[in-house]
Scaffold this active site. Structure first.
Site, mmCIF file in Angstrom:
data_model
loop_
_atom_site.group_PDB
_atom_site.id
_atom_site.type_symbol
_atom_site.label_atom_id
_atom_site.label_comp_id
_atom_site.label_asym_id
_atom_site.label_seq_id
_atom_site.Cartn_x
_atom_site.Cartn_y
_atom_site.Cartn_z
ATOM 1 N N ASN A 160 -11.749 -28.557 -28.078
ATOM 2 C CA ASN A 160 -12.446 -28.414 -26.803
ATOM 3 C C ASN A 160 -11.880 -29.275 -25.682
ATOM 4 O O ASN A 160 -12.143 -29.005 -24.506
ATOM 5 C CB ASN A 160 -13.934 -28.716 -26.987
ATOM 6 C CG ASN A 160 -14.561 -27.845 -28.050
ATOM 7 O OD1 ASN A 160 -13.948 -26.869 -28.488
ATOM 8 N ND2 ASN A 160 -15.753 -28.194 -28.482
ATOM 9 N N HIS A 192 2.400 1.987 10.942
ATOM 10 C CA HIS A 192 1.764 3.214 10.447
ATOM 11 C C HIS A 192 2.813 4.199 9.909
ATOM 12 O O HIS A 192 2.588 5.414 9.881
ATOM 13 C CB HIS A 192 0.927 3.902 11.536
ATOM 14 C CG HIS A 192 -0.143 3.040 12.110
ATOM 15 N ND1 HIS A 192 -1.441 3.040 11.632
ATOM 16 C CD2 HIS A 192 -0.115 2.142 13.122
ATOM 17 C CE1 HIS A 192 -2.163 2.187 12.329
ATOM 18 N NE2 HIS A 192 -1.386 1.622 13.232
ATOM 19 N N LYS A 232 23.069 9.607 -9.096
ATOM 20 C CA LYS A 232 21.836 9.094 -8.499
ATOM 21 C C LYS A 232 21.629 7.639 -8.924
ATOM 22 O O LYS A 232 21.787 7.292 -10.091
ATOM 23 C CB LYS A 232 20.649 9.932 -8.973
ATOM 24 C CG LYS A 232 19.341 9.685 -8.231
ATOM 25 C CD LYS A 232 18.313 10.735 -8.634
ATOM 26 C CE LYS A 232 17.057 10.669 -7.774
ATOM 27 N NZ LYS A 232 16.287 9.452 -8.034
ATOM 28 N N GLU A 273 11.447 -1.661 -8.214
ATOM 29 C CA GLU A 273 10.410 -0.974 -8.987
ATOM 30 C C GLU A 273 9.858 -1.873 -10.080
ATOM 31 O O GLU A 273 8.635 -1.955 -10.286
ATOM 32 C CB GLU A 273 10.996 0.306 -9.592
ATOM 33 C CG GLU A 273 11.371 1.353 -8.560
ATOM 34 C CD GLU A 273 12.245 2.462 -9.115
ATOM 35 O OE1 GLU A 273 12.397 3.486 -8.431
ATOM 36 O OE2 GLU A 273 12.787 2.310 -10.232
ATOM 37 N N SER A 276 19.313 8.603 -13.177
ATOM 38 C CA SER A 276 18.680 9.829 -13.647
ATOM 39 C C SER A 276 19.364 10.322 -14.909
ATOM 40 O O SER A 276 20.582 10.176 -15.074
ATOM 41 C CB SER A 276 18.740 10.902 -12.561
ATOM 42 O OG SER A 276 18.276 12.147 -13.061
#
Length: 478
Positions: free
Chosen positions: A146, A193, A329, A336, A323
């Site tokens: 603890n 925007h 590509k 990502e 790809s």
């Protein structure tokens, strides 16, 4: 402890009975029971978390030996065992699943048993001879799960910050600042925007990101100060029961030396044991960083989108084919990956918040979840930022012609005309340009709203895209 004749196993005993343990194992009966009880994820304790526990055990063995609470030879053997394991030995012996008994008792006993058995070998004894060196009575003297586990979370968090996240942020900030200088003369269209806006400098985009990361690093530094206040010495319930009167202050001093960090004892041990606020604070700072990292990674992807049908204002370094079916590509995979890691960190933060409020009375039993999520968040964020810097940011190049073409073709340039021809005239010019394809310059001249010299001054992209310096009242008077 008794040894079987074939010497492949030893028999260990606890309050629940006897169990057979492999003679080669350094963990003991409580670890074995935890392995059987919690076959949950297959995720073992993080190395940094194990290091934190070992450093605590080293400090407590030193202090308890100095205070005469455990025999000096046992103290020295435990210290040597911690040093060996910190150097890389027996790391495979920490085996309890991260989802385990509340408070972290199972992992804590795993550490105690491994250290006890290695200390026994150092003293020339057989593993399992706990009458000579006990996991509970010697390795864990004056301690409890603890107070040890909350301290281990603090130290583990500090280790992860110092070794992983802060160095990663420093390199990322320096790399972004270098790109800011490299791209400072490139004018591009701003976007709000996701629509055309007034021109900006590409270099200022990168400088803004560097500033954002700098501010997050400062927030994390501030939040991590809470991790430097330790409740070690509180024992089972925060009263310090079964500890030497000098133990609390001395063990924190030793830990400060071992970590080269200014640690201090908590002003109230019970409060330090019950509240998970320090971890929530640091986790919140990590979540905040993750949210802006997602925004930056998305910006990088947008600015590199194309190559024929997107912005393609910058080129992120190709690091792998993009790809399985489309030849040639390349995808923005580092950006990502960054977003995915950040989403995970945000999820961990939510789990930490839930666990932090789930304590009762003298203890929060959800600490194993907090320990894993917090330290893992720090480390995967640090590793992600390092990878993003090395495999993406450092290799970014700019498409100067594309940037300039967008800046010159933006209808938002009409904003600069407002003070000179009025909002309604400027809106009419913008509308005609959109309908006819004529440039803003051509329409303004055709309508006789401004002459060529005036127009060249007003639609100066270099001047329009620069960030105005901060001025004080005294500057204006000068």
């Amino acid at each position: 402890m008794t040894q079987q004749p074939d010497s492949q196993f030893r028999i260990e005993r606890d309050s629940m009975g006897d169990r057979q343990i492999k003679s080669s194992a350094y963990y003991g009966i409580q670890t074995l029971r935890a392995m059987e009880n919690f076959p949950i994820s297959g995720i073992k304790p993080l190395p940094t978390y194990v290091d934190a526990c070992l450093i605590i055990k080293k400090a407590t063995a030193i202090v308890n030996g100095e205070l005469g609470c455990i025999p000096e030879d046992i103290s020295l053997a435990i210290v040597k065992a911690t040093e060996e394991i910190l150097a890389g030995k027996l790391r495979d012996q920490f085996v309890v699943d991260v989802y385990q008994a509340g408070a972290g008792t199972s992992h804590h006993m795993n550490v105690n048993e491994v250290l006890a058995n290695r200390a026994l070998e150092i003293l020339g004894e057989e593993k399992g001879n706990y009458q000579r060196v006990s996991p509970n009575d010697h390795v864990n003297y004056g301690q409890s799960t603890n107070d040890v586990i909350p301290t281990a979370i603090r130290i583990g968090g500090l280790l992860a910050l110092y070794h992983t996240l802060h160095p990663a942020l420093e390199k990322a900030i320096a790399s972004l600042e270098a790109k800011a200088r490299e791209f400072q003369d490139i004018v591009k269209s701003g976007r709000t925007h996701l629509q055309d806006a007034v021109p900006v400098r590409l270099g200022d985009n990168f400088q803004a990101w560097a500033q954002i990361l700098t501010e997050h690093q400062n927030r994390i530094y501030t939040a991590s100060g809470d991790l430097m206040v330790l409740g070690l010495g509180g024992s089972a319930a925060g009263t310090g029961m079964n500890t030497h009167p000098l133990y609390r202050a001395r063990v924190v001093a030793i830990l400060s030396q071992l970590l080269d960090t200014p640690l201090e004892p908590a002003p109230h041990l019970m409060a330090a044991m019950q509240s998970m606020a320090p971890y929530v604070n640091v986790s919140g700072a990590l979540r905040n960083l993750a949210q802006d990292l997602v925004k930056i990674s998305h910006d990088l992807r947008l600015m590199d989108s194309g190559p024929k049908t997107g912005f393609k204002e910058i080129q992120l370094p190709p690091v792998q084919p993009g790809s399985s079916i489309m030849p040639g590509k390349y995808n923005p995979v580092m950006a990502e990956m960054t977003s995915m890691v950040c989403f995970q960190v945000m999820g961990y933060d939510n789990a930490i918040a839930l666990a932090a409020q789930a304590g009762q009375l003298e203890l929060n039993v959800m600490m194993p979840l907090i320990a894993y999520n917090l330290i893992h968040s720090i480390e995967i964020l640090g590793n992600t930022i390092t990878a993003l810097t090395q495999s993406c940011i450092l290799g970014i190049t700019a498409n100067r012609e594309r940037c300039l073409a967008y800046a010159e073709g933006s209808l938002a340039l009409v904003t600069a005309l407002n003070p000179h021809i009025g909002y309604l005239n400027a809106a009419a010019v913008a509308k005609e340009s959109l309908e006819t394809g004529k440039s803003l310059r051509q329409i303004v001249l055709e309508r006789g709203l401004m002459n060529a010299a005036e127009l060249a001054t007003v639609l100066n992209l270099e001047q329009m895209s620069g960030i105005l310096p901060l001025m004080s009242e005294s500057d204006k008077l000068d």
